[in-house]
Design a protein around this motif. Structure first.
Motif, mmCIF file in Angstrom:
data_model
loop_
_atom_site.group_PDB
_atom_site.id
_atom_site.type_symbol
_atom_site.label_atom_id
_atom_site.label_comp_id
_atom_site.label_asym_id
_atom_site.label_seq_id
_atom_site.Cartn_x
_atom_site.Cartn_y
_atom_site.Cartn_z
ATOM 1 N N ILE A 1 0.834 -1.201 0.000
ATOM 2 C CA ILE A 1 0.000 0.000 0.000
ATOM 3 C C ILE A 1 0.869 1.252 0.000
ATOM 4 O O ILE A 1 0.508 2.280 -0.586
ATOM 5 C CB ILE A 1 -0.958 -0.021 1.197
ATOM 6 N N ALA A 2 2.025 1.179 0.651
ATOM 7 C CA ALA A 2 2.934 2.331 0.680
ATOM 8 C C ALA A 2 3.445 2.693 -0.708
ATOM 9 O O ALA A 2 3.850 3.836 -0.954
ATOM 10 C CB ALA A 2 4.110 2.041 1.614
ATOM 11 N N ALA B 1 5.053 12.018 1.674
ATOM 12 C CA ALA B 1 5.107 11.838 3.131
ATOM 13 C C ALA B 1 3.929 12.517 3.811
ATOM 14 O O ALA B 1 3.240 11.926 4.644
ATOM 15 C CB ALA B 1 6.424 12.385 3.675
ATOM 16 N N ASN B 2 3.681 13.790 3.468
ATOM 17 C CA ASN B 2 2.585 14.526 4.100
ATOM 18 C C ASN B 2 1.222 13.910 3.782
ATOM 19 O O ASN B 2 0.389 13.725 4.666
ATOM 20 C CB ASN B 2 2.601 15.987 3.658
ATOM 21 N N SER B 3 0.984 13.611 2.498
ATOM 22 C CA SER B 3 -0.330 13.094 2.112
ATOM 23 C C SER B 3 -0.613 11.754 2.782
ATOM 24 O O SER B 3 -1.734 11.491 3.238
ATOM 25 C CB SER B 3 -0.430 12.953 0.587
ATOM 26 N N THR B 4 0.404 10.894 2.888
ATOM 27 C CA THR B 4 0.205 9.571 3.492
ATOM 28 C C THR B 4 0.021 9.670 5.000
ATOM 29 O O THR B 4 -0.838 8.999 5.585
ATOM 30 C CB THR B 4 1.397 8.649 3.167
ATOM 31 N N LEU B 5 0.823 10.516 5.635
ATOM 32 C CA LEU B 5 0.682 10.700 7.081
ATOM 33 C C LEU B 5 -0.691 11.257 7.437
ATOM 34 O O LEU B 5 -1.361 10.762 8.349
ATOM 35 C CB LEU B 5 1.773 11.651 7.587
ATOM 36 N N LEU B 6 -1.130 12.275 6.711
ATOM 37 C CA LEU B 6 -2.405 12.914 7.025
ATOM 38 C C LEU B 6 -3.576 11.979 6.744
ATOM 39 O O LEU B 6 -4.572 11.985 7.474
ATOM 40 C CB LEU B 6 -2.539 14.216 6.242
ATOM 41 N N ALA B 7 -3.465 11.153 5.699
ATOM 42 C CA ALA B 7 -4.531 10.198 5.414
ATOM 43 C C ALA B 7 -4.682 9.181 6.544
ATOM 44 O O ALA B 7 -5.770 8.668 6.794
ATOM 45 C CB ALA B 7 -4.247 9.478 4.096
ATOM 46 N N ASN B 8 -3.580 8.903 7.259
ATOM 47 C CA ASN B 8 -3.622 7.938 8.354
ATOM 48 C C ASN B 8 -4.236 8.513 9.630
ATOM 49 O O ASN B 8 -4.337 7.799 10.633
ATOM 50 C CB ASN B 8 -2.215 7.409 8.638
ATOM 51 N N LEU B 9 -4.669 9.766 9.596
ATOM 52 C CA LEU B 9 -5.406 10.328 10.726
ATOM 53 C C LEU B 9 -6.812 9.742 10.827
ATOM 54 O O LEU B 9 -7.565 10.089 11.737
ATOM 55 C CB LEU B 9 -5.506 11.857 10.594
ATOM 56 N N ALA B 10 -7.164 8.860 9.915
ATOM 57 C CA ALA B 10 -8.494 8.243 9.919
ATOM 58 C C ALA B 10 -8.818 7.600 11.260
ATOM 59 O O ALA B 10 -9.967 7.625 11.712
ATOM 60 C CB ALA B 10 -8.587 7.200 8.807
ATOM 61 N N SER B 11 -7.804 7.012 11.924
ATOM 62 C CA SER B 11 -8.038 6.372 13.219
ATOM 63 C C SER B 11 -8.651 7.341 14.220
ATOM 64 O O SER B 11 -9.546 6.989 14.989
ATOM 65 C CB SER B 11 -6.722 5.850 13.807
ATOM 66 N N ILE B 12 -8.151 8.571 14.194
ATOM 67 C CA ILE B 12 -8.633 9.581 15.135
ATOM 68 C C ILE B 12 -10.052 10.001 14.778
ATOM 69 O O ILE B 12 -10.911 10.164 15.649
ATOM 70 C CB ILE B 12 -7.667 10.784 15.152
ATOM 71 N N PRO C 1 3.177 4.848 6.236
ATOM 72 C CA PRO C 1 3.670 6.186 5.895
ATOM 73 C C PRO C 1 5.184 6.309 5.937
ATOM 74 O O PRO C 1 5.766 7.091 5.182
ATOM 75 C CB PRO C 1 3.012 7.090 6.950
ATOM 76 N N VAL C 2 5.833 5.516 6.803
ATOM 77 C CA VAL C 2 7.292 5.551 6.888
ATOM 78 C C VAL C 2 7.901 5.013 5.590
ATOM 79 O O VAL C 2 8.797 5.627 5.000
ATOM 80 C CB VAL C 2 7.785 4.733 8.098
ATOM 81 N N VAL C 3 7.381 3.867 5.134
ATOM 82 C CA VAL C 3 7.894 3.261 3.895
ATOM 83 C C VAL C 3 7.560 4.142 2.691
ATOM 84 O O VAL C 3 8.372 4.292 1.776
ATOM 85 C CB VAL C 3 7.315 1.844 3.711
ATOM 86 N N ALA C 4 6.368 4.756 2.687
ATOM 87 C CA ALA C 4 5.982 5.646 1.582
ATOM 88 C C ALA C 4 6.944 6.823 1.481
ATOM 89 O O ALA C 4 7.369 7.206 0.379
ATOM 90 C CB ALA C 4 4.556 6.145 1.783
ATOM 91 N N ALA C 5 7.297 7.402 2.622
ATOM 92 C CA ALA C 5 8.248 8.526 2.620
ATOM 93 C C ALA C 5 9.621 8.070 2.121
ATOM 94 O O ALA C 5 10.296 8.793 1.371
ATOM 95 C CB ALA C 5 8.359 9.110 4.025
ATOM 96 N N PHE C 6 10.030 6.852 2.502
ATOM 97 C CA PHE C 6 11.320 6.314 2.050
ATOM 98 C C PHE C 6 11.316 6.096 0.536
ATOM 99 O O PHE C 6 12.260 6.480 -0.165
ATOM 100 C CB PHE C 6 11.618 5.002 2.777
#
Length: 278
Positions: free
Chosen positions: A15-16, A83-94, A240-245
């Motif tokens: 997915i990353a 990095a930003n788009s993937t990290l922010l999309a993962n705010l879904a949990s909240i 998100p870590v792997v996506a940024a890498f």
């Protein structure tokens, strides 16, 4: 449990890769979202051969939510960093926990409120970093947050279907089909390029559909049936870590210190939020 953990980590890695495929796609962002699900639909239906279980309206809700998720996320990737788009999309949990609080009066733990404060602080750092790039990056960040809202809606709809007996692969097949039907007219209306211009472009779309969507989601669905939910949630933070890498290596996207700090804060907030709701 041993095969499930590699499946979880491999699924998160698949997915990353999706934002990398989106960036390299020769089709428009919404058209790419359409092909992402449309090309995966035949593969998913091969495995989803049993009769459907669950309210049809919930399937429709999940399809609409997933269409919104992909449409906004692919636009976000276009305007801001991977990095930003993937990290922010993962705010879904909240957003899932907030929805449960507001709609069903499921009062969150104090730990979740700490996570919410951390998340807001991390988002502020990411947005500040984006302002140093361009105003379009700020728009991309905003679209990333909207993506998280739609993904939270999708998670809630899928949970409702699973609670009513729908199998994971059936949910994926039906929602992918509905998502494709919704995204096709939207993509046509935007006037974006619908078709890639080369065989390489088709290869990118097929990779996005089969690797990121079908394989990535399928591996995670398998792992979630064999691993504790809190542990799985933490494992998925690899995405998100792997996506940024990948973006750094394949797209030469730089990571500034403020962005890294904001990303770490957001990751910590998502982890705490999932611990609080686990």
């Amino acid at each position: 449990m041993r095969p499930a953990l590699p499946a979880l980590l491999l699924g998160a890695t698949c997915i990353a890769l999706s934002p990398i495929f989106v960036r390299l796609s020769e089709a428009g962002p919404t058209a790419t979202a359409f092909w992402r699900v449309a090309l995966a639909v035949p593969v998913l239906w091969v495995f989803a051969f049993q009769s459907l279980k669950g309210p049809k309206l919930l399937f429709l809700a999940a399809g609409i939510a997933f269409a919104g998720d992909l449409a906004f996320w692919h636009q976000s990737i276009r305007f801001t960093s991977v990095a930003n788009s993937t990290l922010l999309a993962n705010l879904a949990s909240i957003f899932v926990t907030l929805a449960a609080w507001l709609l069903w009066r499921e009062r969150p733990r104090a730990l979740f409120l700490v996570a919410l404060g951390l998340a807001l602080g991390g988002v502020a750092l990411l947005v500040h970093a984006s302002l140093s790039f361009s105003r379009t990056a700020l728009l991309g960040d905003a679209l990333g947050v909207v993506t998280a809202m739609f993904y939270a809606w999708y998670i809630l709809a899928v949970k409702g279907l699973r609670d009513r007996g729908a199998a994971t692969l059936q949910v994926m097949a039906v929602t992918s089909t509905l998502t494709a039907l919704i995204l096709l007219p939207v993509a046509l209306a935007t006037g974006e390029p619908m078709l890639p211009a080369s065989a390489w472009g088709w290869g990118i779309l097929i990779g996005l559909a089969l690797i990121s969507h079908a394989a990535g989601q399928g591996l995670i669905a398998y792992a979630l049936a064999h691993l504790p939910a809190p542990f799985s949630s933490v494992g998925l933070l690899l995405q998100p870590v792997v996506a940024a890498f990948f973006a750094w290596v394949l797209l030469s996207e730089p990571l500034v210190a403020l962005q890294i700090a904001g990303g770490l804060v957001v990751l910590a907030a998502i982890w705490l939020a999932r611990r609080a709701s686990g």
